[in-house]
Structures are given as structure tokens and as C-alpha cells.
Design a protein around this motif. Structure first.
Motif, PDB file in Angstrom:
ATOM      1  N   TYR A 150     -62.990  28.512  75.686  1.00  0.00           N
ATOM      2  CA  TYR A 150     -62.888  27.063  75.885  1.00  0.00           C
ATOM      3  C   TYR A 150     -62.125  26.358  74.769  1.00  0.00           C
ATOM      4  CZ  TYR A 150     -66.891  28.398  78.789  1.00  0.00           C
ATOM      5  OH  TYR A 150     -67.721  29.016  79.691  1.00  0.00           O
ATOM      6  N   VAL A 151     -61.729  27.065  73.728  1.00  0.00           N
ATOM      7  CA  VAL A 151     -61.237  26.403  72.524  1.00  0.00           C
ATOM      8  C   VAL A 151     -59.935  25.641  72.763  1.00  0.00           C
ATOM      9  CG1 VAL A 151     -59.885  28.345  71.597  1.00  0.00           C
ATOM     10  CG2 VAL A 151     -60.976  26.712  70.031  1.00  0.00           C
ATOM     11  N   LEU A 152     -59.092  26.103  73.695  1.00  0.00           N
ATOM     12  CA  LEU A 152     -57.830  25.416  73.959  1.00  0.00           C
ATOM     13  C   LEU A 152     -57.967  24.362  75.048  1.00  0.00           C
ATOM     14  CD1 LEU A 152     -55.235  28.343  73.814  1.00  0.00           C
ATOM     15  CD2 LEU A 152     -55.920  26.753  72.003  1.00  0.00           C
ATOM     16  N   GLY A 153     -59.103  24.337  75.739  1.00  0.00           N
ATOM     17  CA  GLY A 153     -59.283  23.365  76.811  1.00  0.00           C
ATOM     18  C   GLY A 153     -58.392  23.627  78.006  1.00  0.00           C
ATOM     19  N   ASP A 154     -57.986  24.869  78.210  1.00  0.00           N
ATOM     20  CA  ASP A 154     -57.099  25.252  79.314  1.00  0.00           C
ATOM     21  C   ASP A 154     -57.888  26.146  80.264  1.00  0.00           C
ATOM     22  OD1 ASP A 154     -55.164  26.377  81.009  1.00  0.00           O
ATOM     23  OD2 ASP A 154     -53.625  26.320  79.450  1.00  0.00           O
ATOM     24  N   MET A 155     -58.230  25.632  81.430  1.00  0.00           N
ATOM     25  CA  MET A 155     -59.055  26.398  82.366  1.00  0.00           C
ATOM     26  C   MET A 155     -58.303  27.584  82.956  1.00  0.00           C
ATOM     27  SD  MET A 155     -61.096  23.358  84.391  1.00  0.00           S
ATOM     28  CE  MET A 155     -61.966  24.549  85.408  1.00  0.00           C
ATOM     29  N   ASP A 156     -56.992  27.485  83.012  1.00  0.00           N
ATOM     30  CA  ASP A 156     -56.206  28.574  83.612  1.00  0.00           C
ATOM     31  C   ASP A 156     -55.947  29.692  82.600  1.00  0.00           C
ATOM     32  OD1 ASP A 156     -56.031  27.314  86.113  1.00  0.00           O
ATOM     33  OD2 ASP A 156     -54.387  26.053  85.389  1.00  0.00           O
ATOM     34  N   TYR A 191     -45.550  27.147  74.405  1.00  0.00           N
ATOM     35  CA  TYR A 191     -46.707  26.634  75.141  1.00  0.00           C
ATOM     36  C   TYR A 191     -47.378  25.502  74.363  1.00  0.00           C
ATOM     37  CZ  TYR A 191     -51.705  26.702  76.464  1.00  0.00           C
ATOM     38  OH  TYR A 191     -52.995  26.361  76.798  1.00  0.00           O
ATOM     39  N   PHE A 192     -47.582  25.703  73.047  1.00  0.00           N
ATOM     40  CA  PHE A 192     -48.205  24.659  72.238  1.00  0.00           C
ATOM     41  C   PHE A 192     -47.293  23.444  72.105  1.00  0.00           C
ATOM     42  CE2 PHE A 192     -50.753  28.257  70.345  1.00  0.00           C
ATOM     43  CZ  PHE A 192     -51.955  27.847  70.895  1.00  0.00           C
ATOM     44  N   ASP A 193     -45.982  23.687  71.955  1.00  0.00           N
ATOM     45  CA  ASP A 193     -45.037  22.565  71.854  1.00  0.00           C
ATOM     46  C   ASP A 193     -45.036  21.743  73.135  1.00  0.00           C
ATOM     47  OD1 ASP A 193     -44.347  23.294  69.300  1.00  0.00           O
ATOM     48  OD2 ASP A 193     -42.556  24.420  69.896  1.00  0.00           O
TER      49      ASP A 193
END
Length: 388
Positions: A150-156, A191-193
Motif C-alpha cells: 500500500y505504500v505507493l497508493g497504487d492499487m494496480d 513512473y514516479f516522474d
């Protein structure tokens, strides 16, 4: 664990915020486990039967006095592939200790493990060096294992971008995933950018849409409690002047009423004789009781809000000293409570409450402030809002 709250304890007059979850507990080895509450506080204190701290909690887990999962259940089977698994790691005692430590940080308003991980991501974005990658690795591993997805908040993608970035080139992610290449590391940075760019665009969009939103947080909610004064109202009633039964005579629609409550219930009655009796009642409570027992006007559900708003405007326009009390509440949300008024008017705790009295008081307050500003700029101005 599912954390619940809020809770707190008082220490030397200071409130120490806390949160709690369920845990399995037993008194001694061999005893059956039972569900108990584990409470953690912002100062690091932990309560589960006895008062302890993180070190004490670790000892209780090691001794088997506490268990983080139901001991009667069989452990879940290991995932066949760590890379393709969509679930977080199993909850363990070590992971739970990390979670408790993180909960304490959050209660103390300090950065959590997830926030520190994001700080490490930002450092690596700015300077993608090996040293910063090692700092990122340490920050990621400080997140409780069962919560890392869950740390990135990206469900996919969950935490897969981080797992790729923290795997050396030429190695397989998680041992059974894809072999990492330099292009894959770069794709994670992209991806982060891209995520940062989306956040910036959303912030710019909200800056336009929420352009009139106050920049500073408002005052805490003000709760207006129903209060009875058997010997009469005190000389300085303070915020109790906001109550509808406060004796402040008003003239509204050609009639004089001893309080807002007198006016409201008199105007609700269908018969002229009932209206007169309610108007002349000895107290606001008596007017309420008489009005509640009288036959109601057929159109009352459609006009009652307008009538109440008009009565409140009359009260604060005709009593400037009361208006100043209302204005002194600033921008605080007003929660109007009480057992004698219907949930339509009050901030009832069972979700039935509409809090229309609180909302109308906030509206009248804003009108009073606007009128004061208008008069300060033009003393000869006549307001058109009924408050002049």
C-alpha cells in the motif's frame, strides 16, 4: 490490524491521544487466548491489561502472552509466487511491532514509515545514486511487510515499482519475477516522474476549482448545548444567547414574541387562538409544549426554514449585543444540540440530525459580518439583507 479511535488519556492535565486494535491475549502459557484491546498512545505508552512500551510489547509477544493472529486458525499457505501475488505479506509479530511503532509516530504527528519512504523516493529521483538507492531500500524495509503493497497508493502496481528499483540489474525480482534491466530501472523513475506530473496537474486544477477555499484551517467546532436555568438566566449567559429559548424579545411579521421559540411555535399553529396562547406563554419551553400540541399549518413543512431564518435575523438585528456574541464565534462550525428539539434542527449523534439551527446560525453570522464590513466602508449604507 484494524485500528480504531480516537481515544486518549490525561497526564497532568494534558491530553495524550491514542488508538486501539484487537489482539489475542492469555495470562500464562497453556491458558486459552481471548480477544482484548491493545491501546497505544502518542507518548509511546502501550496498554493491554498492564501498562508497557514497545520493548515490553515485544517481550509479551515472544513469551506467547499475546498473539497477533487467531492462534486457533491454521496459518495461510505460502504464496506460490511472491512476484505475482496480489496480497501483502503475512502479519507477523515483527511486522506488528513495526506497525505499532508507526502508529505511535502518527499519533505524535511525526513522519510515518510510509512518509519516510516517500522522502527517500524523492531523494533518489533528484539524485539516482547507489547511496540514495540504499537509503531507499532501508526506508522501504522499515515499512511493515504486510503493509508494503500500500505504500505507493497504487492499487494496480502496488509496490512493484519499488521492488524493481531495489533489485540489482541482472537479478530476478523477488527471486521468481522478471530479470531487471537498466531500462526497467529507468521506467520506474519515469513512473514516479509521471505521477508527480499528474499530482501537479491536479493541484493546479484544484487551485482553480477551490479558489475561494480558506487557506487557513477554521476554528474548532462550537457545540451549543441545551441548558436549563431554574432560577433564571445568569447575568452573563455567554454563548447561551444563541439558544432559541433565550429571552430576547423580537418583533417579526407584525407581532412581538418573548423569544425565537415563542415566535416559531406560534407561527406554526393553524388556529389564531393557539397562536395567541403560544405567543403569550410564560417561557420558551412552555411555548414549545403548547406549539407541539397544537394543530399545524398545512404549509408548515415548506415554510418553517424560512420562518426560522427570519426570526433569527430579527433577533440579532434587534439585539446588537447578541449579534456580537454570534460574530465572536468566527468561522467555527456550530453544532446545535439538545433533547427538546427535533433532529431536523439539531446535530443529533445518530446521523438523523440535520443541524439546521447550527447551519442557520452560521448563515446569519456571515450576513452580520458582511454588514459590518459594508458599514465600515460606507457608514450611510443600508443593508438589503434584513439585518439593517
Amino acid at each position: 490490524m484494524t485500528w480504531r479511535g480516537p481515544t486518549y488519556r490525561m497526564v497532568d492535565g494534558e491530553r495524550i491521544d491514542g488508538a486501539w486494535c484487537h489482539i489475542w491475549r492469555r495470562y500464562r502459557p497453556g491458558d486459552p487466548y481471548y480477544v482484548d484491546d491493545l491501546i497505544v498512545f502518542a507518548d509511546g505508552a502501550i496498554t493491554c491489561g498492564d501498562r508497557t512500551d514497545l520493548a515490553g510489547l515485544r517481550k509479551m509477544l515472544e513469551q506467547g502472552r499475546l498473539a497477533v493472529t487467531d492462534p486457533a486458525l491454521s496459518p495461510p499457505p505460502d504464496a506460490r509466487s511472491k512476484w505475482s501475488s496480489r496480497s501483502g505479506g503475512p502479519l507477523t509479530s515483527d511486522g506488528f511491532l513495526l506497525e505499532v511503532a508507526d502508529r505511535i509516530e502518527a499519533l505524535a504527528e511525526r513522519p510515518t514509515a510510509g512518509q519516510r519512504c516517500w522522502d527517500a523516493i524523492r531523494r533518489f529521483q533528484q539524485e539516482p545514486s547507489e547511496a540514495h538507492r540504499e537509503l531507499l531500500r532501508a526506508a522501504y524495509l522499515a515499512v511493515p511487510p504486510h503493509l508494503r503493497i500500500y505504500v505507493l497508493g497504487d492499487m494496480d502496481r502496488q509496490d512493484r515499482p519499488l521492488r524493481i528499483l531495489l533489485t540489482d540489474i541482472g537479478e530476478a525480482v523477488d527471486g521468481d519475477g522478471p530479470v531487471v534491466t537498466a531500462e526497467m530501472h529507468q521506467s520506474v523513475l519515469d513512473y514516479f516522474d509521471e505521477g508527480d506530473q499528474r499530482v501537479q496537474r491536479e493541484q493546479e486544477r484544484r487551485a482553480v476549482q477551490f479558489a475561494d477555499d480558506p487557506a487557513e484551517p477554521g476554528r474548532p467546532a462550537l457545540v451549543s448545548h441545551e441548558t436549563v436555568y431554574p432560577r433564571g438566566w445568569p447575568e452573563e449567559p455567554g454563548l447561551f444567547v444563541l439558544r432559541n429559548d433565550f429571552p430576547a424579545r423580537i418583533v417579526f411579521a407584525g407581532e412581538s414574541y418573548a423569544s425565537v421559540l415563542h415566535g416559531y411555535w406560534a407561527l406554526s399553529a393553524a388556529e389564531a387562538s393557539d397562536r395567541a396562547g403560544i405567543r403569550d406563554a410564560a417561557s420558551g419551553r412552555e411555548a414549545h409544549d403548547l406549539g407541539g400540541g397544537a394543530a399545524r399549518r398545512k404549509d408548515w413543512p415548506d415554510v418553517r426554514l424560512t420562518v426560522m431564518a427570519g426570526l433569527l435575523r430579527a433577533k440579532f438585528a434587534q439585539h446588537p449585543e447578541l449579534a456580537q456574541v454570534l460574530v465572536s464565534t468566527g468561522d467555527a462550525r456550530i453544532s446545535y444540540t439538545g433533547f427538546s428539539d427535533a433532529p431536523f434542527w439539531t446535530d443529533a449523534p445518530d446521523n438523523r440530525g440535520r443541524n439546521w439551527m447550527g447551519r442557520l446560525l452560521e448563515l446569519i453570522r456571515s450576513e452580520l459580518v458582511a454588514r459590518q464590513l459594508l458599514l465600515s466602508e460606507n457608514p450611510n449604507a443600508v443593508g438589503a439583507d434584513g439585518l439593517s
